[in-house]
Design a protein around this motif. Structure first.
Motif, PDB file in Angstrom:
ATOM      1  N   ARG A 180      -0.303  -7.454  -8.589  1.00 37.51           N
ATOM      2  CA  ARG A 180      -1.534  -6.830  -8.118  1.00 37.51           C
ATOM      3  C   ARG A 180      -2.622  -7.872  -7.838  1.00 37.51           C
ATOM      4  O   ARG A 180      -3.423  -7.697  -6.914  1.00 37.51           O
ATOM      5  CB  ARG A 180      -2.007  -5.769  -9.110  1.00 37.51           C
ATOM      6  CG  ARG A 180      -0.961  -4.683  -9.278  1.00 37.51           C
ATOM      7  CD  ARG A 180      -1.480  -3.359  -9.707  1.00 37.51           C
ATOM      8  NE  ARG A 180      -0.429  -2.348  -9.567  1.00 37.51           N
ATOM      9  CZ  ARG A 180      -0.616  -1.041  -9.645  1.00 37.51           C
ATOM     10  NH1 ARG A 180      -1.834  -0.579  -9.858  1.00 37.51           N
ATOM     11  NH2 ARG A 180       0.382  -0.200  -9.510  1.00 37.51           N
ATOM     12  N   LEU A 214       2.114   1.780  -3.515  1.00 43.67           N
ATOM     13  CA  LEU A 214       1.073   2.352  -4.381  1.00 43.67           C
ATOM     14  C   LEU A 214       0.950   3.861  -4.172  1.00 43.67           C
ATOM     15  O   LEU A 214       0.751   4.612  -5.137  1.00 43.67           O
ATOM     16  CB  LEU A 214      -0.272   1.680  -4.103  1.00 43.67           C
ATOM     17  CG  LEU A 214      -0.420   0.213  -4.534  1.00 43.67           C
ATOM     18  CD1 LEU A 214      -1.791  -0.314  -4.130  1.00 43.67           C
ATOM     19  CD2 LEU A 214      -0.215   0.052  -6.030  1.00 43.67           C
ATOM     20  N   ASN A 248      -8.611  -2.656  -0.359  1.00 45.56           N
ATOM     21  CA  ASN A 248      -9.159  -2.105  -1.596  1.00 45.56           C
ATOM     22  C   ASN A 248      -8.369  -2.561  -2.813  1.00 45.56           C
ATOM     23  O   ASN A 248      -8.334  -1.874  -3.824  1.00 45.56           O
ATOM     24  CB  ASN A 248      -9.171  -0.572  -1.524  1.00 45.56           C
ATOM     25  CG  ASN A 248     -10.137  -0.058  -0.482  1.00 45.56           C
ATOM     26  OD1 ASN A 248     -11.279  -0.499  -0.429  1.00 45.56           O
ATOM     27  ND2 ASN A 248      -9.684   0.847   0.357  1.00 45.56           N
ATOM     28  N   ASN A 249      -7.747  -3.714  -2.712  1.00 48.50           N
ATOM     29  CA  ASN A 249      -6.862  -4.158  -3.783  1.00 48.50           C
ATOM     30  C   ASN A 249      -7.620  -4.545  -5.041  1.00 48.50           C
ATOM     31  O   ASN A 249      -7.069  -4.480  -6.141  1.00 48.50           O
ATOM     32  CB  ASN A 249      -6.025  -5.339  -3.285  1.00 48.50           C
ATOM     33  CG  ASN A 249      -5.243  -4.968  -2.045  1.00 48.50           C
ATOM     34  OD1 ASN A 249      -4.447  -4.042  -2.049  1.00 48.50           O
ATOM     35  ND2 ASN A 249      -5.503  -5.663  -0.953  1.00 48.50           N
ATOM     36  N   ASN A 297       1.514   6.590  -7.126  1.00 42.85           N
ATOM     37  CA  ASN A 297       0.502   7.594  -7.457  1.00 42.85           C
ATOM     38  C   ASN A 297       1.055   9.010  -7.329  1.00 42.85           C
ATOM     39  O   ASN A 297       0.722   9.889  -8.131  1.00 42.85           O
ATOM     40  CB  ASN A 297      -0.719   7.420  -6.551  1.00 42.85           C
ATOM     41  CG  ASN A 297      -1.497   6.151  -6.855  1.00 42.85           C
ATOM     42  OD1 ASN A 297      -1.432   5.634  -7.969  1.00 42.85           O
ATOM     43  ND2 ASN A 297      -2.213   5.640  -5.872  1.00 42.85           N
ATOM     44  N   GLU A 321      -8.409  -0.244 -11.478  1.00 35.60           N
ATOM     45  CA  GLU A 321      -7.813   1.033 -11.881  1.00 35.60           C
ATOM     46  C   GLU A 321      -6.570   0.809 -12.750  1.00 35.60           C
ATOM     47  O   GLU A 321      -6.290   1.596 -13.670  1.00 35.60           O
ATOM     48  CB  GLU A 321      -7.457   1.854 -10.641  1.00 35.60           C
ATOM     49  CG  GLU A 321      -8.682   2.400  -9.913  1.00 35.60           C
ATOM     50  CD  GLU A 321      -8.337   3.026  -8.583  1.00 35.60           C
ATOM     51  OE1 GLU A 321      -7.144   2.929  -8.173  1.00 35.60           O
ATOM     52  OE2 GLU A 321      -9.235   3.596  -7.939  1.00 35.60           O
ATOM     53  N   TRP A 322      -5.818  -0.261 -12.481  1.00 39.54           N
ATOM     54  CA  TRP A 322      -4.664  -0.576 -13.313  1.00 39.54           C
ATOM     55  C   TRP A 322      -5.096  -0.888 -14.741  1.00 39.54           C
ATOM     56  O   TRP A 322      -4.469  -0.444 -15.714  1.00 39.54           O
ATOM     57  CB  TRP A 322      -3.877  -1.756 -12.732  1.00 39.54           C
ATOM     58  CG  TRP A 322      -3.106  -2.528 -13.757  1.00 39.54           C
ATOM     59  CD1 TRP A 322      -3.341  -3.782 -14.189  1.00 39.54           C
ATOM     60  CD2 TRP A 322      -1.967  -2.058 -14.510  1.00 39.54           C
ATOM     61  NE1 TRP A 322      -2.442  -4.144 -15.176  1.00 39.54           N
ATOM     62  CE2 TRP A 322      -1.578  -3.102 -15.390  1.00 39.54           C
ATOM     63  CE3 TRP A 322      -1.250  -0.865 -14.535  1.00 39.54           C
ATOM     64  CZ2 TRP A 322      -0.515  -2.984 -16.268  1.00 39.54           C
ATOM     65  CZ3 TRP A 322      -0.186  -0.747 -15.427  1.00 39.54           C
ATOM     66  CH2 TRP A 322       0.175  -1.798 -16.266  1.00 39.54           C
ATOM     67  N   GLU A 332       0.827  -1.205   0.000  1.00 41.20           N
ATOM     68  CA  GLU A 332       0.000   0.000   0.000  1.00 41.20           C
ATOM     69  C   GLU A 332       0.867   1.264   0.000  1.00 41.20           C
ATOM     70  O   GLU A 332       0.539   2.249  -0.667  1.00 41.20           O
ATOM     71  CB  GLU A 332      -0.931  -0.016   1.212  1.00 41.20           C
ATOM     72  CG  GLU A 332      -2.026  -1.067   1.107  1.00 41.20           C
ATOM     73  CD  GLU A 332      -2.860  -1.193   2.361  1.00 41.20           C
ATOM     74  OE1 GLU A 332      -4.002  -1.686   2.266  1.00 41.20           O
ATOM     75  OE2 GLU A 332      -2.380  -0.797   3.448  1.00 41.20           O
ATOM     76  N   GLU A 373     -10.230  -2.913  -6.207  1.00 39.79           N
ATOM     77  CA  GLU A 373     -10.447  -1.642  -6.894  1.00 39.79           C
ATOM     78  C   GLU A 373      -9.155  -1.134  -7.530  1.00 39.79           C
ATOM     79  O   GLU A 373      -9.162  -0.616  -8.653  1.00 39.79           O
ATOM     80  CB  GLU A 373     -10.979  -0.603  -5.898  1.00 39.79           C
ATOM     81  CG  GLU A 373     -11.366   0.705  -6.539  1.00 39.79           C
ATOM     82  CD  GLU A 373     -12.043   1.646  -5.559  1.00 39.79           C
ATOM     83  OE1 GLU A 373     -12.336   2.777  -5.962  1.00 39.79           O
ATOM     84  OE2 GLU A 373     -12.266   1.242  -4.408  1.00 39.79           O
ATOM     85  N   VAL A 374      -8.030  -1.291  -6.825  1.00 42.93           N
ATOM     86  CA  VAL A 374      -6.731  -0.877  -7.364  1.00 42.93           C
ATOM     87  C   VAL A 374      -6.423  -1.631  -8.652  1.00 42.93           C
ATOM     88  O   VAL A 374      -5.898  -1.077  -9.616  1.00 42.93           O
ATOM     89  CB  VAL A 374      -5.617  -1.120  -6.318  1.00 42.93           C
ATOM     90  CG1 VAL A 374      -4.234  -1.021  -6.942  1.00 42.93           C
ATOM     91  CG2 VAL A 374      -5.749  -0.126  -5.168  1.00 42.93           C
ATOM     92  N   TYR A 375      -6.798  -2.906  -8.685  1.00 43.05           N
ATOM     93  CA  TYR A 375      -6.516  -3.724  -9.866  1.00 43.05           C
ATOM     94  C   TYR A 375      -7.354  -3.269 -11.058  1.00 43.05           C
ATOM     95  O   TYR A 375      -6.873  -3.226 -12.201  1.00 43.05           O
ATOM     96  CB  TYR A 375      -6.786  -5.192  -9.554  1.00 43.05           C
ATOM     97  CG  TYR A 375      -6.310  -6.145 -10.619  1.00 43.05           C
ATOM     98  CD1 TYR A 375      -4.986  -6.125 -11.067  1.00 43.05           C
ATOM     99  CD2 TYR A 375      -7.163  -7.068 -11.190  1.00 43.05           C
ATOM    100  CE1 TYR A 375      -4.546  -7.004 -12.047  1.00 43.05           C
ATOM    101  CE2 TYR A 375      -6.739  -7.953 -12.165  1.00 43.05           C
ATOM    102  CZ  TYR A 375      -5.429  -7.910 -12.591  1.00 43.05           C
ATOM    103  OH  TYR A 375      -4.995  -8.772 -13.564  1.00 43.05           O
TER     104      TYR A 375
END
Length: 514
Positions: free
Chosen positions: A261, A215, A294-295, A219, A301-302, A212, A297-299
């Protein structure tokens, strides 16, 4: 989370299926792998997935009910299909004569969070263990505890290994420590097992925290480079071909990012992403007060970033010949991703090339040899609920099962479609039956789909890391949709009045802002 779900469900939706008591069946089925090598072979076992689900689902054998502690469990053809929540919890907690099968443990821990918070379940496990000690005969109590304690420790070990993010909650950690303290009192073997379990849990949570933090740094770098790009575009902007002009190498580095991810997504996130108010569960959402990973959601977004990066790289060059070269390069990258089994990057690249600012560049596309691109688009065709893709996915899964090398084990699904499949399974089948029992038949199927993902995410990437390429893929500035359209119009002028008006508006808004 809600925003990305809306975006996911807004395009190329799979068929929702017919209306029936249980019509939610996944496209591909493999047996649930046990999360631990330990097994109580002499104990009664819940049947594994392979014996529960055939190609046509359940047959029409008679239902049977069995008493289980303070409730009833209902079986169909010897398969557990429903029961009261209390009876299901009772079935989870080991006793002298029983240790639940790994399939049941995984399925119940995954789905129970729809009905009670994990820390509430931990409290119930603790209470049931305490009740096992109250026989009135101290000598019998000690013998009983000595037999049950190792099984409880094993259950907790499977919980912490498979759902470690549950323990980011302070209440969970307190409950775990209270229970393990009682389990290990005067038992050196259990104490060592608990110590090993806690060390493994701490390592997993520390790794998540480090991820995290990484990340956040990525960002921050992206935001910084985007600011510099707007003020001094020539000082920072590079193109992908100056960083890597070998399609296979870029596909390998994309696979690195995908697998990393994927590896941090907890199985419970698939359930938590779709938690909705259920009138049969007192209109409560069980996750309004908890720390969620929230991984997932992060994926997603990738995926979006990669699509926009591809579009940016294509729209950026001034010369038509260079734009065509970039398109052909990404077609080759997409083909290499397909060969590797990296379907998520493949679809992100195709999505980027199909964005309107790119697809309208007709003069550029006229210079592109599109035969290979047509083949890839055919493979990812959304018609018939992505039939061609699902067929290719099954082939990759079969290759992974019989793999002799780590490269052959790679299966990276088109993630948005995986989420949609799980969403429609959740929407199409009720969590509770009219009699108030938990619809466990639904949760077997949910667990089977999530377990396939669990198998895929554990694969180690076999390719050597290239820091330069990885940094570019993760931090290179990407254009917004408006900026892409402006770049597209600058490359190939507007073709009609609507495009001319759009161009003028974008020039005024974007260039004036800079």
């Amino acid at each position: 989370m809600a925003k990305f779900l809306v975006e996911l469900l807004g395009c190329a939706l799979p068929d929702k299926g017919r209306d029936s008591r249980f019509e939610c069946k996944s496209q591909t089925h493999i047996g649930l792998k046990h999360v631990s090598k330990h097994r109580q072979g002499s104990m009664p076992q819940t049947p594994p997935f392979g014996s529960m689900f055939g190609p046509t689902g359940y047959n029409n054998n008679v239902y049977q009910s069995k008493e289980e502690g303070c409730g009833v469990l209902r079986y169909h053809d010897n398969n557990l299909v429903s029961g009261s929540l209390e009876a299901l919890i009772q079935h989870l907690v080991p006793n002298v004569d029983h240790y639940p099968d790994r399939t049941y443990i995984f399925t119940f821990l995954l789905s129970s969070r729809l009905f009670l918070h994990p820390y509430e379940l931990m409290s119930k496990v603790y209470q049931m263990f305490v009740e096992h000690q109250r026989l009135g005969d101290p000598h019998a109590d000690k013998i009983r505890v000595r037999k049950i304690a190792p099984k409880i420790v094993q259950l907790l070990t499977e919980w912490t290994e498979t759902f470690p993010y549950d323990f980011r909650d302070d209440r969970m950690m307190r409950g775990l420590k209270e229970l393990t303290h009682r389990l290990t009192f005067g038992d050196e073997v259990c104490r060592k097992a608990v110590q090993q379990m806690m060390q493994g849990l701490i390592r997993k949570l520390a790794a998540l925290s480090q991820y995290e933090e990484l990340l956040v740094k990525i960002n921050a770098t992206v935001a910084e480079r985007l600011t510099v790009l707007k003020t001094k575009p020539q000082s920072i902007q590079r193109d992908v071909l100056t960083v890597c002009n070998d399609a296979f190498s870029l596909a390998q580095q994309l696979t690195h990012i995908e697998l990393e991810r994927l590896s941090y997504i907890g199985p419970e996130e698939f359930v938590q992403a779709f938690v909705q108010k259920d009138p049969l569960v007192n209109n409560k959402s069980r996750f309004s007060d908890r720390k969620k990973a929230n991984n997932l959601e992060v994926y997603v977004e990738w995926f979006n970033r990669l699509s926009y990066l591809v579009a940016t790289e294509i729209c950026l060059p001034v010369k038509k010949k260079q734009r065509a070269r970039v398109i052909e390069f990404f077609i080759d990258v997409a083909r290499e991703c397909f060969n590797i089994g990296n379907f998520n990057s493949l679809m992100a690249i195709i999505s980027g090339m199909n964005m309107s600012p790119v697809s309208r560049l007709k003069k550029t596309w006229a210079k592109v040899k599109t035969a290979k691109f047509d083949i890839l688009e055919h493979q990812m065709d959304p018609t018939s609920n992505f039939y061609n893709y699902r067929t290719a996915l099954r082939g990759a899964m079969q290759r992974s099962i019989t793999a002799h090398t780590s490269r052959e084990k790679i299966v990276i699904p088109f993630f948005s479609l995986l989420i949609k499949d799980i969403y429609f399974l959740n929407e199409g089948c009720s969590n509770l039956l009219p009699n108030g029992h938990v619809n466990f038949e639904k949760f077997w199927e949910l667990a089977k789909q999530v377990n396939e993902f669990m198998t895929w995410k554990q694969v180690e990437c076999p390719f050597e890391r290239d820091r330069k390429i990885l940094q570019y893929l993760l931090t290179a500035p990407v254009f917004s949709e408006d900026a892409l359209f402006l770049a597209s119009y600058e490359s190939e002028g507007p073709e009609n009045n609507m495009e001319k008006d759009s161009w003028k508006s974008l020039r005024s808004a974007l260039l004036g802002r800079v």
